[in-house]
Design a protein around this motif. Structure first.
Motif, PDB file in Angstrom:
ATOM      1  N   PHE A 100      31.420  57.435  27.566  1.00 25.63           N
ATOM      2  CA  PHE A 100      31.063  58.448  28.426  1.00 25.63           C
ATOM      3  C   PHE A 100      29.877  57.910  29.289  1.00 25.63           C
ATOM      4  O   PHE A 100      29.018  57.370  28.650  1.00 25.63           O
ATOM      5  N   LYS A 101      29.862  57.880  30.566  1.00 24.59           N
ATOM      6  CA  LYS A 101      28.737  57.586  31.517  1.00 24.59           C
ATOM      7  C   LYS A 101      28.266  58.524  32.169  1.00 24.59           C
ATOM      8  O   LYS A 101      27.084  58.127  32.790  1.00 24.59           O
ATOM      9  N   GLY A 102      28.754  59.475  32.589  1.00 27.29           N
ATOM     10  CA  GLY A 102      28.085  60.725  33.179  1.00 27.29           C
ATOM     11  C   GLY A 102      29.029  61.539  33.850  1.00 27.29           C
ATOM     12  O   GLY A 102      30.127  61.508  33.484  1.00 27.29           O
ATOM     13  N   TRP A 103      28.553  62.462  34.650  1.00 24.16           N
ATOM     14  CA  TRP A 103      29.476  63.720  35.073  1.00 24.16           C
ATOM     15  C   TRP A 103      29.654  63.419  36.729  1.00 24.16           C
ATOM     16  O   TRP A 103      28.712  63.029  37.344  1.00 24.16           O
ATOM     17  N   GLN A 104      30.877  63.750  37.196  1.00 18.17           N
ATOM     18  CA  GLN A 104      31.116  64.078  38.569  1.00 18.17           C
ATOM     19  C   GLN A 104      30.294  65.249  38.979  1.00 18.17           C
ATOM     20  O   GLN A 104      29.985  66.236  38.027  1.00 18.17           O
ATOM     21  N   PRO A 105      29.610  65.282  40.126  1.00 14.50           N
ATOM     22  CA  PRO A 105      28.793  66.531  40.710  1.00 14.50           C
ATOM     23  C   PRO A 105      29.732  67.745  40.473  1.00 14.50           C
ATOM     24  O   PRO A 105      30.793  67.870  41.093  1.00 14.50           O
ATOM     25  N   VAL A 106      29.292  68.753  40.086  1.00 18.22           N
ATOM     26  CA  VAL A 106      29.930  70.225  40.116  1.00 18.22           C
ATOM     27  C   VAL A 106      29.828  70.717  41.520  1.00 18.22           C
ATOM     28  O   VAL A 106      30.624  71.496  42.001  1.00 18.22           O
ATOM     29  N   ILE A 107      28.660  70.487  41.958  1.00 20.20           N
ATOM     30  CA  ILE A 107      28.331  71.425  43.276  1.00 20.20           C
ATOM     31  C   ILE A 107      27.604  70.188  44.315  1.00 20.20           C
ATOM     32  O   ILE A 107      27.008  69.593  43.920  1.00 20.20           O
TER      33      ILE A 107
END
Length: 825
Positions: free
Chosen positions: A560-567
């Motif tokens: 895991f490296k991070g999240w895609q933006p949700v908004i």
């Protein structure tokens, strides 16, 4: 004419016929223009009588200092314009993909940007009977009781409804009448198409309560035949009903509307990669001059020991043919209360849209994988508006608007019996699934106001302002459906990821709020009774999109490296327009022209993010829904009509649309720029670029030029059939119409792609002729749509080692048929 207390007192002295006329001519039409296509001037409560066909609206649009295109109900009825795809042929700068309700309409080349869009804010709006419907699924269906269709261009939201940045589609349906009327229309066409329409209206309580019920049934065979099941793709199978109640009191009107529609069609063929199918073996060439290790047919033989069954895009071999199901129901109520000279309007609405597409698991009789997105949308809205009449020194309208929307997307990837061998993952057994539940909530409240000050008989200045506060919430949760077998949970999870699934994850809830401003300044100068010059400066702002498909960013070892933006970021638009409207010879000749320049910042689209690194320090290429820094829309629009003789009318419209990226450095790369880097690359080897800039390049899929010309001719023929008997001894009128919609060539491929594909310019021509009685009680017509059977492809790709060369199925082929219309009473 203004409606005041004296009007209601005066009508009490009239008889039944006069009362009916005054009621319908007065407050019965209070709601007529509460939701105009963002007219520059504050509209009044207009006086009209009897049934309305949109002609008055068309005439009024010529006097408004904003670009507005109107199609009347008479035109729609005569030319059999049943759906938005039909109506779009009358407006060059408006386009609709009618094959799928998840594909929104575009105005000036702009619709939704990218992504599934269920959690997004569109640049364009859709308004039906003064109610703004946010999700484009509410646009799906046929229209029976159409009064008028219009396009309002430029920033919207300072005079009604919800704000949009590019334009609105406004639909008006017919009001119930206090006079009994009923019409029945039946049409038969090739591909076994039948269309049945019923429209009934009349009083329930004289001069107090009226009703209208409209019904349609639209069925046809498909024109693309599956070679396994015999199913006909691009068929029609839909129906709908719309009911209304209309109450008229001394100083109040109330209109209650209920609408229901559904379809179950073979329209969503996911195995053809969003309606594209194979036309040949892959012939990919990478931009560095190398070739893939294998073609698609070689990969198929190597992995599955199978051969290609078809390279004919119109003769697919699908393993299953499930239908595509869509349903919507909505209800709205509009009350208009006369308070002195002013009108208070209360508009309440609720709508539900459900989309359940079902897809096969592969072409060539393969059962590999299939993906679909089920959507469930609920929308509630409430609007309170207070408006002055027209013909005053200062005209004004102000109001409050609120809306709540809840969206649930269920994204499903399912794997078939060939998946394990195709992906080289033995644990990827038949029946495994990856499920992703994306949710989006929008809460929107706003205050708006718009005023027009008439400086003198020539100058008028319009100012509009809207202050909106919006809360966006979003989340995405991914889970798997696995089975007890010889493989562990970890092995099955890894196999699902190798097949394109996402494994287990939860983004958690994300919330953002935005206070946004929309404003317009719209001056006009009337040179004389023939010429009106107008200008517009408008600022629009909309909240960011909720990416209901957001997921984690992983490296090659699934770390895991991070999240895609949700908004995403909010979008800002600045629009500048100048135009001229003219009419000559008592309105026989109308000619309008409008120039626009629209800069949009943080435009919603897919981008490539390379900011994350793997364990070796190498950037990770991740593509997701984000924003481009700057796009620009520039163009010119013309429209007009000419009536040289009684019964003969010509119409024309045209547009030049230059839509381009101005600042978009991190665009996604096309497939032929994604060549592999060998383990031990030779000296001088160039790795594939992580991103490619699209800055200062035109958009694909948008024609630079488009035009529409039409002619309608009617001539009285007298009692042509009197020899058949007394029943046929009445005068009849013959009519003929033709409409040609031409569009320029369109680029279907990324400008960086090695192989380029452009569709040739083409014209879609509709013609028809028929007879009708002079009282319009009976009509019989013969018609052809797409006379020359022009069917350009909608997508094109050379394929890869794992996909064949594909094309997008074209729009509808030539259709011919006949229609009989009978007005029963």
């Amino acid at each position: 004419m203004r409606i005041g207390p004296e009007t209601f007192d005066a009508r009490r002295g009239f008889g039944v016929r006069s009362r009916r006329g005054v009621l319908l001519a007065g407050i019965a039409c209070v709601s007529l223009d509460v939701a105009l296509a963002q007219e520059a001037q504050v509209d009044d409560v207009r006086v009209t009588g009897g049934a309305r066909d949109g002609t008055q609206r068309q005439e009024q649009a010529t006097k408004q200092p904003r670009p507005i295109v109107v199609v009347t109900s008479k035109t729609a009825e005569r030319e059999h314009l049943d759906r938005l795809t039909d109506l779009a042929q009358k407006v060059p700068n408006y386009r609709v993909d009618g094959s799928h309700p998840r594909r929104p309409a575009t105005i000036r080349g702009v619709g939704l940007g990218a992504g599934s869009g269920d959690g997004a804010e569109s640049d364009t709006g859709f308004v039906v009977d003064n109610v703004f419907w946010k999700n484009f699924g509410f646009q799906w269906g046929d229209f029976v009781d159409l009064e008028s269709f219009e396009i309002g261009l430029g920033p919207q939201g300072t005079a009604f409804g919800k704000n949009t940045t590019v334009g609105n589609v406004v639909i008006r349906t017919q009001l119930p009448l206090f006079e009994r009327k009923a019409s029945f229309e039946t049409s038969f066409a090739n591909y076994n198409r039948i269309i049945e329409k019923l429209n009934v209206t009349g009083p329930l309580i004289d001069d107090k309560l009226a009703y209208r019920v409209a019904f349609y049934l639209d069925k046809s065979d498909g024109w693309i035949r599956d070679q396994v099941t015999g199913a006909g793709y691009r068929n029609g199978n839909r129906w709908g009903v719309r009911g209304q109640l209309y109450y008229v009191g001394d100083s109040v009107t109330d209109r209650l509307i209920f609408n229901y529609g559904r379809s179950a069609e073979y329209s969503n063929i996911g195995a053809c990669s969003s309606t594209v199918c194979a036309f040949g073996d892959s012939f990919q060439l990478f931009a560095n001059g190398t070739l893939p290790a294998r073609t698609y047919s070689q990969t198929l033989a190597q992995r599955l020991g199978r051969s290609v069954l078809t390279f004919d895009p119109f003769k697919p071999y699908f393993t299953r043919t499930p239908t595509f199901y869509a349903q919507q129901h909505n209800v709205s109520n509009e009350a208009n209360i006369q308070l002195g000279e002013n009108t208070l309007s209360l508009i309440s609405a609720y709508g539900h849209f459900r989309l359940q597409p079902r897809v096969p698991l592969g072409n060539q009789e393969l059962s590999i994988s299939g993906g679909r997105v089920d959507s469930y949308v609920d929308q509630f809205s409430q609007e309170i508006k207070f408006a002055s009449p027209k013909e005053q020194k200062l005209e004004w309208a102000t109001g409050l608007y609120s809306m709540y929307e809840y969206v649930w997307n269920h994204n499903l990837t399912e794997f078939g019996s060939d998946a394990a061998a195709w992906f080289g993952a033995p644990a990827l057994l038949n029946g495994l699934q990856n499920n992703r539940d994306g949710k989006a909530r929008t809460f929107h409240v706003a205050a708006y106001g718009q005023a027009t000050y008439h400086v003198d008989e020539q100058w008028a200045l319009t100012f509009g302002l809207r202050d909106s506060y919006e809360i966006k919430e979003g989340s995405n949760f991914s889970w798997e459906q696995v089975y007890p077998n010889q493989y562990s949970l970890a092995q099955q999870t890894a196999a699902i990821r190798s097949g394109g699934g996402q494994g287990f994850f939860d983004t958690g809830g994300v919330s953002k709020s935005l206070n946004s401003l929309t404003g317009v300044f719209n001056p006009q100068y009337r040179v004389d009774e023939h010429i009106l010059i107008f200008g517009l400066v408008g600022r629009g702002e909309k909240a960011g999109a909720v990416n209901t498909s957001a997921q984690p960013i992983l490296d090659g070892q699934s770390n895991f490296k991070g999240w895609q933006p949700v908004i995403t970021k909010p979008e800002v638009s600045w629009d500048y327009e100048i135009g001229v409207k003219t009419n000559w010879f008592d309105g026989a000749l109308v000619a309008n022209i409008n120039f626009y320049w629209n800069d949009i910042y943080n435009f919603q689209t897919n981008l490539t993010d390379t900011s994350y690194k793997d364990s070796l320090g190498q950037p990770i290429r991740t593509t997701y829904l984000g924003t481009a820094n700057h796009v620009q829309l520039r163009g010119v629009e013309i429209d007009g009509r000419w009536t040289p003789l009684e019964g003969l009318a010509f119409t024309y419209s045209g547009a030049r649309t230059d839509a381009r990226w101005l600042d978009f450095a991190n665009a996604a790369t096309p497939a032929d720029w994604l060549w592999a880097t060998p383990t031990n690359p030779p000296a001088g080897f160039l790795s594939a670029p992580l991103t490619l800039s699209r800055s200062n390049s035109r958009w694909e899929l948008v024609p630079l030029w488009s035009f529409n010309v039409g002619v309608n001719y009617e001539r009285c023929l007298g009692p042509l059939f009197r020899d058949l008997g007394e029943w046929a001894n009445q005068s009849v009128t013959g009519f003929f119409y033709a409409n040609a919609a031409w569009q320029d060539k369109v680029q279907l491929t990324d400008p960086h792609a090695v192989f380029q594909y452009w569709t040739s310019p083409y014209t879609r021509t509709n013609v028809g002729f028929g007879l009708k009685t002079d009282d319009e009680r009976y009509a019989l017509s013969v018609w052809v749509k797409n006379l020359f059977d022009n069917r350009p492809f909608t997508a094109w790709a050379p394929g890869t080692a794992t996909t064949p060369a594909t094309v997008g199925w074209p729009n509808d082929p030539r259709t011919f048929g006949g229609t009989m219309l009978v007005k029963l009473y």
